[in-house]
Structures are given as C-alpha cells and as structure tokens.
Design a protein around this motif. Structure first.
Motif, PDB file in Angstrom:
ATOM      1  N   TYR A  26       0.818  -1.211   0.000  1.00  0.00           N
ATOM      2  CA  TYR A  26       0.000   0.000   0.000  1.00  0.00           C
ATOM      3  C   TYR A  26       0.856   1.267   0.000  1.00  0.00           C
ATOM      4  N   GLU A  27       1.886   1.298   0.825  1.00  0.00           N
ATOM      5  CA  GLU A  27       2.694   2.515   0.964  1.00  0.00           C
ATOM      6  C   GLU A  27       3.436   2.862  -0.320  1.00  0.00           C
ATOM      7  N   ARG A  28       3.901   1.858  -1.051  1.00  0.00           N
ATOM      8  CA  ARG A  28       4.699   2.098  -2.260  1.00  0.00           C
ATOM      9  C   ARG A  28       3.839   2.335  -3.497  1.00  0.00           C
ATOM     10  N   THR A  29       2.543   2.121  -3.369  1.00  0.00           N
ATOM     11  CA  THR A  29       1.642   2.353  -4.495  1.00  0.00           C
ATOM     12  C   THR A  29       1.110   3.775  -4.441  1.00  0.00           C
ATOM     13  N   SER A  30       1.359   4.537  -5.474  1.00  0.00           N
ATOM     14  CA  SER A  30       0.898   5.924  -5.528  1.00  0.00           C
ATOM     15  C   SER A  30      -0.269   6.056  -6.499  1.00  0.00           C
ATOM     16  N   MET A  31      -0.981   7.136  -6.373  1.00  0.00           N
ATOM     17  CA  MET A  31      -2.067   7.405  -7.308  1.00  0.00           C
ATOM     18  C   MET A  31      -1.504   7.579  -8.721  1.00  0.00           C
ATOM     19  N   SER A  32      -0.283   8.083  -8.819  1.00  0.00           N
ATOM     20  CA  SER A  32       0.354   8.231 -10.132  1.00  0.00           C
ATOM     21  C   SER A  32       0.581   6.875 -10.788  1.00  0.00           C
ATOM     22  N   LEU A  33       1.035   5.896  -9.997  1.00  0.00           N
ATOM     23  CA  LEU A  33       1.252   4.550 -10.532  1.00  0.00           C
ATOM     24  C   LEU A  33      -0.066   3.908 -10.961  1.00  0.00           C
ATOM     25  N   ILE A  34      -1.096   4.144 -10.173  1.00  0.00           N
ATOM     26  CA  ILE A  34      -2.405   3.579 -10.505  1.00  0.00           C
ATOM     27  C   ILE A  34      -2.927   4.176 -11.802  1.00  0.00           C
ATOM     28  N   SER A  35      -2.817   5.498 -11.952  1.00  0.00           N
ATOM     29  CA  SER A  35      -3.300   6.144 -13.177  1.00  0.00           C
ATOM     30  C   SER A  35      -2.462   5.727 -14.380  1.00  0.00           C
ATOM     31  N   GLU A  36      -1.169   5.493 -14.149  1.00  0.00           N
ATOM     32  CA  GLU A  36      -0.296   5.038 -15.239  1.00  0.00           C
ATOM     33  C   GLU A  36      -0.699   3.639 -15.692  1.00  0.00           C
ATOM     34  N   ARG A  37      -0.948   2.745 -14.739  1.00  0.00           N
ATOM     35  CA  ARG A  37      -1.389   1.395 -15.073  1.00  0.00           C
ATOM     36  C   ARG A  37      -2.778   1.425 -15.721  1.00  0.00           C
ATOM     37  N   LEU A  38      -3.585   2.373 -15.302  1.00  0.00           N
ATOM     38  CA  LEU A  38      -4.931   2.523 -15.845  1.00  0.00           C
ATOM     39  C   LEU A  38      -4.897   3.025 -17.283  1.00  0.00           C
ATOM     40  N   GLY A  39      -3.859   3.787 -17.606  1.00  0.00           N
ATOM     41  CA  GLY A  39      -3.750   4.349 -18.948  1.00  0.00           C
ATOM     42  C   GLY A  39      -4.528   5.635 -19.118  1.00  0.00           C
ATOM     43  N   GLY A  40      -4.806   6.309 -18.022  1.00  0.00           N
ATOM     44  CA  GLY A  40      -5.537   7.580 -18.080  1.00  0.00           C
ATOM     45  C   GLY A  40      -4.800   8.639 -17.290  1.00  0.00           C
ATOM     46  N   SER A  41      -5.465   9.750 -17.058  1.00  0.00           N
ATOM     47  CA  SER A  41      -4.859  10.851 -16.317  1.00  0.00           C
ATOM     48  C   SER A  41      -5.182  10.748 -14.829  1.00  0.00           C
ATOM     49  N   LYS A  42      -4.393  11.443 -14.024  1.00  0.00           N
ATOM     50  CA  LYS A  42      -4.671  11.477 -12.591  1.00  0.00           C
ATOM     51  C   LYS A  42      -5.989  12.177 -12.333  1.00  0.00           C
ATOM     52  N   ALA A  43      -6.340  13.116 -13.190  1.00  0.00           N
ATOM     53  CA  ALA A  43      -7.608  13.832 -13.021  1.00  0.00           C
ATOM     54  C   ALA A  43      -8.783  12.866 -13.140  1.00  0.00           C
ATOM     55  N   THR A  44      -8.677  11.933 -14.087  1.00  0.00           N
ATOM     56  CA  THR A  44      -9.735  10.921 -14.242  1.00  0.00           C
ATOM     57  C   THR A  44      -9.827  10.053 -12.995  1.00  0.00           C
ATOM     58  N   LEU A  45      -8.664   9.645 -12.484  1.00  0.00           N
ATOM     59  CA  LEU A  45      -8.623   8.809 -11.286  1.00  0.00           C
ATOM     60  C   LEU A  45      -9.244   9.535 -10.098  1.00  0.00           C
ATOM     61  N   TYR A  46      -8.860  10.785  -9.901  1.00  0.00           N
ATOM     62  CA  TYR A  46      -9.399  11.553  -8.777  1.00  0.00           C
ATOM     63  C   TYR A  46     -10.869  11.889  -8.971  1.00  0.00           C
ATOM     64  N   GLY A  47     -11.342  11.771 -10.193  1.00  0.00           N
ATOM     65  CA  GLY A  47     -12.764  11.973 -10.431  1.00  0.00           C
ATOM     66  C   GLY A  47     -13.599  10.848  -9.848  1.00  0.00           C
ATOM     67  N   TYR A  48     -12.973   9.694  -9.647  1.00  0.00           N
ATOM     68  CA  TYR A  48     -13.660   8.541  -9.073  1.00  0.00           C
ATOM     69  C   TYR A  48     -13.323   8.349  -7.588  1.00  0.00           C
ATOM     70  N   PHE A  49     -12.081   8.632  -7.227  1.00  0.00           N
ATOM     71  CA  PHE A  49     -11.638   8.424  -5.855  1.00  0.00           C
ATOM     72  C   PHE A  49     -10.839   9.638  -5.393  1.00  0.00           C
ATOM     73  N   LYS A  50     -11.236  10.188  -4.263  1.00  0.00           N
ATOM     74  CA  LYS A  50     -10.637  11.441  -3.803  1.00  0.00           C
ATOM     75  C   LYS A  50      -9.243  11.252  -3.212  1.00  0.00           C
ATOM     76  N   SER A  51      -8.893  10.023  -2.820  1.00  0.00           N
ATOM     77  CA  SER A  51      -7.594   9.761  -2.218  1.00  0.00           C
ATOM     78  C   SER A  51      -7.254   8.283  -2.336  1.00  0.00           C
ATOM     79  N   LYS A  52      -6.008   7.953  -2.044  1.00  0.00           N
ATOM     80  CA  LYS A  52      -5.593   6.554  -2.056  1.00  0.00           C
ATOM     81  C   LYS A  52      -6.302   5.773  -0.944  1.00  0.00           C
ATOM     82  N   GLU A  53      -6.535   6.417   0.189  1.00  0.00           N
ATOM     83  CA  GLU A  53      -7.259   5.770   1.280  1.00  0.00           C
ATOM     84  C   GLU A  53      -8.688   5.447   0.861  1.00  0.00           C
ATOM     85  N   ASP A  54      -9.321   6.361   0.159  1.00  0.00           N
ATOM     86  CA  ASP A  54     -10.671   6.136  -0.352  1.00  0.00           C
ATOM     87  C   ASP A  54     -10.679   4.948  -1.312  1.00  0.00           C
TER      88      ASP A  54
END
Length: 223
Positions: A26-54
């Motif tokens: 959990y600690e080493r996984t960032s929202m940037s890594l998630i959005s990169e794996r997702l193939g979209g922007s961080k803005a798209t990711l934050y549009g669904y989840f407000k934080s990594k904890e969420d």
C-alpha cells in the motif's frame, strides 16, 4: 448506460489498485502509478476516488462484499446442512488464504494507530458480512433445524473451527499458500463439530449426547 460505464470504470480502477497493492504494498503504491497502469490521467482517477485511502476502502468493500455473496451461495447449494457447511468451509478457507485477502489484511493491520481504516473496514464491511452468516444460522434456529443459541457466537465458533492455525501461518509467511487437503480436513471437522454443538433433533431440541452426525441425518438447508 452512462451509469453502467461509470460502474465498470470504478471496478476497473479498483481491480488495478488491488493488483498494485498486492505487488508493491500500500505505501509504495501511488495514485500516479495507478493512473499510469490505468492508462488515463490522474484527473480521471481523482474523479472517481478522492484519495488513495478512499480507493483502498473501495478495494476492501468490493473484495469482501462480492465474496460474501459467493460464499452464501456456496452454503445454500449443499444438498443438506452438513454438505453446505463443508462446501462453505472449503470455499471460505481457500479464499481466506489466497493472495488478495492476505494482502488486504496485511495492509489494514499495519496502518498507524490513529488511522480509522481498520475500524471502518470491520464496522462497515467485515462485520456485516459475518452477520449475514449469523442471520442464516438464526433462520435455521427459528425453523428448528439448529438448537436455539446466540447466532453470532455460533458463526464465530464455526469460523474458528474452520481456520485452525492456517490463517496465522499464512499471514506470517510460514506457508506460501493453503494446502487443499488440510483445508478439506478442516472444513469437514468444522461441519461435524458445529453440528454436534448446534444440531437439533427431530423435535427441534438439542442433542443430549455429542455424537458424530451422519450426512444423511442432516436436515436440508432451506432457501
């Protein structure tokens, strides 16, 4: 249709996050890594989840809630109560010891003391999932199939009977996976022990003596 696509996207994000949490922690996984794996922007990711904890909370909800549905179906699919309990025990422990749930428990249990992630997870997700089994046991008690008792205690006793020390060994890395033969033995022993404790006789009364319950003597589970 838009709502369906939104839910599909949420599930996709949750699936990717779950994979990364298992791979990196959990600690080493960032929202940037998630959005990169997702193939979209961080803005798209934050549009669904407000934080990594969420996002972590959603991973936990999806994992436990969907699994609880599957496990209850496993229980109800048995030809009789004993078979249903064995099937449930086998499915529960196989899933309990698999990489995803183990990774999730490790993440939750290692959060800082002031974090509410663990408390929220138990009160909103894990506790209600176990209450579903307790409610099913209560229904069987009301129907005279099981003797009258505290259904929550019955559910927790069944859980402990199934787990032996397998969960601790898996969580601590003493074993790398569950042994299907050991899981099968535990599921059978748990079902038989549970029925010795809680199975009612033909008149809806508890058995006076602790005897091995034969498979063909167990009342069929009602839907």
């Amino acid at each position: 249709m838009a709502r369906v696509r939104t839910e599909e996207k949420r599930r996709q994000i949750v699936g990717i996050a779950s994979q990364l949490f298992q791979e990196l922690g959990y600690e080493r996984t960032s929202m940037s890594l998630i959005s990169e794996r997702l193939g979209g922007s961080k803005a798209t990711l934050y549009g669904y989840f407000k934080s990594k904890e969420d996002l972590l909370q959603s991973v936990l909800v999806y994992d436990v809630t969907e699994e609880a549905d599957r496990l209850m179906n496993q229980f109800l699919s048995g030809k009789n109560l004993r078979e249903g309990l064995i099937t449930l025990g086998r499915a529960y422990m196989t899933r309990r010891l698999s990489p995803g749930p183990i990774a999730n428990i490790r993440i939750v249990s290692t959060q800082p003391e002031g974090s509410t992630i663990g408390k929220d997870f138990y009160e909103n997700v894990l506790g209600p999932a176990w209450k579903r089994l307790a409610d099913r046991f209560k229904l069987l008690m009301d129907e005279g199939i099981l003797k009258k008792a505290d259904p929550w205690i019955a559910a927790m006793q069944w859980k402990g009977m199934c787990e032996w020390d397998m969960f601790e060994r898996r969580l601590l890395g003493a074993i790398k996976a569950g042994d299907p033969n050991e899981i099968e033995r535990a599921a059978i022993a748990a079902a038989d022990s549970f029925l010795q404790l809680y199975k009612a006789d033909a008149n809806g009364k508890p058995h006076r003596k602790s005897k091995q319950v034969k498979p063909d003597a167990v009342t069929t589970v009602t839907g």
